[in-house]
Enzyme design. Structure first.
Site, mmCIF file in Angstrom:
data_model
loop_
_atom_site.group_PDB
_atom_site.id
_atom_site.type_symbol
_atom_site.label_atom_id
_atom_site.label_comp_id
_atom_site.label_asym_id
_atom_site.label_seq_id
_atom_site.Cartn_x
_atom_site.Cartn_y
_atom_site.Cartn_z
ATOM 1 N N ARG A 57 1.639 -3.205 -11.017
ATOM 2 C CA ARG A 57 1.235 -4.292 -11.903
ATOM 3 C C ARG A 57 -0.216 -4.128 -12.355
ATOM 4 O O ARG A 57 -1.063 -3.644 -11.613
ATOM 5 C CB ARG A 57 1.384 -5.637 -11.189
ATOM 6 C CG ARG A 57 2.811 -6.060 -10.929
ATOM 7 C CD ARG A 57 2.863 -7.408 -10.232
ATOM 8 N NE ARG A 57 2.149 -7.399 -8.959
ATOM 9 C CZ ARG A 57 0.930 -7.862 -8.774
ATOM 10 N NH1 ARG A 57 0.260 -8.398 -9.778
ATOM 11 N NH2 ARG A 57 0.359 -7.805 -7.585
ATOM 12 N N SER A 235 3.326 -6.728 0.042
ATOM 13 C CA SER A 235 3.924 -5.407 -0.082
ATOM 14 C C SER A 235 3.560 -4.536 1.123
ATOM 15 O O SER A 235 2.411 -4.480 1.549
ATOM 16 C CB SER A 235 3.428 -4.750 -1.373
ATOM 17 O OG SER A 235 3.987 -3.475 -1.533
ATOM 18 N N ARG A 319 9.740 2.984 -6.587
ATOM 19 C CA ARG A 319 10.558 1.776 -6.435
ATOM 20 C C ARG A 319 12.006 2.037 -6.817
ATOM 21 O O ARG A 319 12.309 2.917 -7.622
ATOM 22 C CB ARG A 319 10.022 0.670 -7.340
ATOM 23 C CG ARG A 319 8.652 0.140 -6.942
ATOM 24 C CD ARG A 319 8.765 -0.951 -5.919
ATOM 25 N NE ARG A 319 7.480 -1.497 -5.527
ATOM 26 C CZ ARG A 319 7.326 -2.617 -4.845
ATOM 27 N NH1 ARG A 319 8.395 -3.304 -4.482
ATOM 28 N NH2 ARG A 319 6.135 -3.044 -4.496
#
Length: 529
Positions: A57, A235, A319
């Site tokens: 992000r 995370s 991911r």
């Protein structure tokens, strides 16, 4: 299905002559992504894509429009603002860019699985794989629900759009602009698909608290006894791994709401870290890397379609996005009963915290508002020693309202439901990172199982001298030494110094919140030397 011209986008003031591919299936979107060169297919079916320079992000490029809707409701110390004038200019340029596209992909979806609390979202994408990603991650309407679907919020994601800082008031060419009054999110200059899902999370974090619903950055599952557990964590703390337990029914791995009647998933899929994924320790998640319908981001693949989950040459933050249905034993309704256990996960790289501790409601609110974990050396440029990270509510970047709003709501929910709260350290034992060892996942699971089945409460506890919470003295199947972190260090005085350093970090971090909490929560804080 694919439809020509404007679909129903003109109803939203979006004019385009592009061919609109609306609400395609995952298989259809994978095929279109392959045909357009957006990605490649791995040997066993997943779509493998690269996100370019943005492999996570762009937190500093996210803005909320500051207007009469948000002036007094948004926590501006934590959220960057954009003027309505700058947003108007950005929107005008986005609409011009949309009008120039030959092809667009549209998905009509729900944010939230509980009908009375969900939000209708329309996502408009430049890339087919982005549309597949968001279709995987949000809740997919039935055919009947799609009939006459009218979106409440719209997200437009154009990775090739470049913002102009002078014209749009941005920091760079990358932008995530959220207009809560117009119910419009504009994302440009980044291929990282997670921006879309987190934008919906932010919207729900804004909408739900006034309704008395607690939005949570957590995973959730249901035990054989029918009792729900939620797992808060940043995370890398094990939120996804620990919730994907074959003996428990998975509700979801990342975002949930806690209403009067249920814990409900905001999403219809999972977004798991893939780097160095262990097929033995995490078999359920590993299996998704061998399935059609999974999207793998920045995972390295050779010319034969073989993926290498240990290769971080494209990104450390690799991911995988996959439907909940890819995990065995998932909740059919995507929700469960209100929680009986609340787990707060931390990866303490200083090796100070015990592997599990029991929290009072006041202590739970304190640790929720603290949101502690730690970065380790080597994960980021310039990080050579363990570095404390505090992200309030275990998700500060996604919290538009003041943390006290969420903290007080959580405390109220815990008190009303009688949930037991636990702090679980999945980080280091026997010393800090580089000296000690990572907490064995088998020990973590054994401690969690004892907490969740209630047997842990029946044992003997001691009070931690640094943080004041209760720590079990012995647990069947777990090495007793690991329960007392100080005893695992070769030098007890060195442990004491590290513990006091961590306590002081907690105290300093919590100072801005003290005026917003009651005396019980202030008393739950550790005492610095």
């Amino acid at each position: 299905m694919s439809v020509p011209l404007s679909h129903s986008l003109s109803d939203q003031g979006i004019q385009t002559d592009a061919t609109i591919h609306a609400n395609l299936s995952s298989a259809q979107l994978t095929q279109r992504a392959l045909e357009s060169g957006e990605g490649k297919r791995a040997k066993n079916g997943p779509l493998v894509v690269e996100t370019g320079k943005h492999t996570g992000r762009s937190a500093k490029d996210k803005f909320i429009v500051r207007d009469n809707e948000t002036e007094d409701t948004v926590w501006w110390d934590n959220n960057a603002s954009m003027t309505p004038e700058h947003f108007d200019a950005l929107k005008a340029d986005f609409m011009t860019a949309v009008a120039g596209k030959d092809t667009l992909y549209v998905a009509d979806l729900f944010g939230g699985s509980q009908p009375e609390h969900r939000v209708k979202v329309r996502v408009i994408n430049q890339f087919a794989w982005h549309n597949q990603f968001i279709r995987t991650l949000l809740c997919r309407p039935t055919a009947d629900e799609l009939n006459g679907f009218v979106p409440e919020y719209t997200i437009i994601d154009l990775p090739d759009f470049k913002a102009d800082p002078a014209r749009h008031g941005t920091r760079s060419e990358t932008v995530v602009a959220v207009n809560l009054k117009e119910k419009l999110v504009l994302i440009g200059g980044t291929k990282y698909a997670g921006e879309m899902k987190k934008s919906v999370f932010g919207i729900l974090n804004y909408l739900l608290p006034p309704k008395g619903v607690m939005p949570m950055h957590c995973s959730a599952n249901i035990g054989p006894d029918g009792k729900t557990a939620v797992f808060f964590g940043l995370s890398g703390t094990g939120k996804t791994t620990l919730s994907a337990d074959a003996s428990r029914t998975l509700i979801g791995d990342d975002e949930h709401g806690w209403s009067d009647t249920a814990v409900f998933n905001f999403e219809g899929g999972c977004y798991a870290k893939m780097i160095r994924l262990d097929p033995e320790a995490e078999p359920e998640i590993y299996a998704t890397t061998q399935m059609e319908g999974t999207v793998l981001e920045n995972v390295v693949m050779d010319e034969n379609g073989e993926i290498d989950l240990n290769d971080n040459s494209l990104a450390e933050n690799t991911r995988g996005a996959y439907p909940l249905s890819s995990i065995p034993n998932t909740s059919e309704d995507n929700l469960g009963p209100v929680p009986s256990n609340v787990i707060m996960l931390t990866a303490d790289a200083f090796g100070v915290l015990p592997p599990i501790a029991r929290l009072t409601p006041d202590q739970a609110m304190y640790h929720f508002l603290s949101g502690y974990t730690a970065k380790v050396a080597g994960t980021e440029i310039g990080v050579t020693e363990p570095e404390a990270t505090f992200s309030t509510c275990f998700g500060a970047p996604f919290m538009p309202r003041h943390p006290s709003v969420y903290g007080n709501l959580l405390k109220k929910r815990i008190a009303e439901g009688g949930a037991q709260c636990w702090l679980v350290n999945t980080g280091w034992t026997g010393g800090k990172y580089g000296t000690g060892n990572r907490m064995p996942i088998k020990a973590t699971r054994a401690l969690l199982n004892a907490a969740l089945d209630g047997s842990l409460n029946d044992g003997e506890f001691r009070q931690d001298r640094n943080f004041g919470f209760d720590v079990p003295v012995a647990v069947p199947g777990v090495d007793t030494a690991i329960l007392d972190p100080r005893s695992t260090w070769s030098d007890g005085e060195e442990y004491d110094a590290a513990a006091q350093k961590l306590v002081q970090l907690f105290v300093d971090n919590f100072a801005p919140f003290e005026a917003h909490v009651d005396e019980g929560v202030r008393q739950a804080a550790p005492a610095a030397a």
